[in-house]
Write an enzyme that holds these catalytic residues in place. Structure first.
Site: not given
Length: 245
Positions: A134, A92
């Protein structure tokens, strides 16, 4: 690499084997404040986590050790893989995302990601075609890391795949209309690259295909994300098929 530790309780308790790790999935946090993102990723109620968080200042925070399955990918598909949490390391990057004034990633973040990716690729022998966003594996739900993520730069470093077409050629073909036959070829190319092009029952086919096109554009044609197939998209997809097979 400068690393700190802030472990998340959100992971699968059973350890996985080294050879199960085949992918790196890049995300953005998509929250207004970095502190909110850290709180969510370490909150047992959220049921989400990642292996590494890269803060705005480039600091790398270890949240789940590599050999445990973190909960970052969710419902996801790529080639023959379902639920990529089992086979991936999730990274992330702190960024407010499309919902909160999406911005460029900082130089410090990109340099930290570069070093971390190179380390993980070497350690787990991860193929560069398996460094994904993602939105690649969950295009109906996600936009991250988005069109401001420097995929081309990482491609030049050999960390991920990128097409080998010149800027002159691709710009010449931008927004040029193509036939229905070539549109179908484009989707076949996407399937060969790894995208799942089978429409889920809950989605109207036209909407689903638009989301797939946008995911491809956010990754490989970042200057124009409009959900429309043109000659530029087609030739990029043709070039990439050779690299992803």
């Amino acid at each position: 690499m400068f690393k700190t530790f802030n472990y998340s309780p959100n992971f699968k308790i059973a350890k996985r084997k080294l050879n199960q790790i085949k992918f790196i999935i890049v995300h953005y946090t998509g929250m207004k404040r970095e502190s909110e993102a850290i709180k969510k990723l370490t909150d047992i109620k959220s049921k989400v986590s990642c292996h590494y968080l890269i803060k705005n200042n480039g600091e790398i925070v270890v949240m789940v050790p590599d050999l445990y399955e973190a909960w970052h990918a969710g419902a996801s598909l790529w080639k023959n893989y379902k639920s990529l949490n089992k086979h991936s390391i999730g990274i992330e990057i702190s960024n407010p995302g499309h919902a909160h004034n999406y911005k460029k990633f900082s130089k410090k973040q990109i340099q930290s990601l570069k070093r971390l990716s190179q380390f993980l690729i070497k350690k787990y022998r991860i193929n560069k075609k398996n460094i994904l966003g993602h939105s690649d594996i969950a295009p109906t739900r996600k936009k991250d890391p988005g069109e401001k993520f420097p995929w081309k730069y990482f491609g030049k470093l050999g960390i991920s795949e990128w097409h080998s077409l010149s800027k002159e050629i691709i710009v010449q073909n931008r927004e040029k209309k193509i036939s229905l036959i070539n549109k179908n070829k484009f989707f076949k190319n996407l399937s060969k690259i790894g995208y799942s092009i089978k429409s889920p029952s809950k989605f109207k086919k036209d909407l689903f295909l638009k989301l797939i096109i946008c995911a491809f554009q956010r990754r490989f044609r970042q200057e124009l994300v409009n959900g429309k197939i043109d000659q530029e998209c087609l030739i990029i997809s043709q070039n990439l098929v050779k690299k992803f097979n």
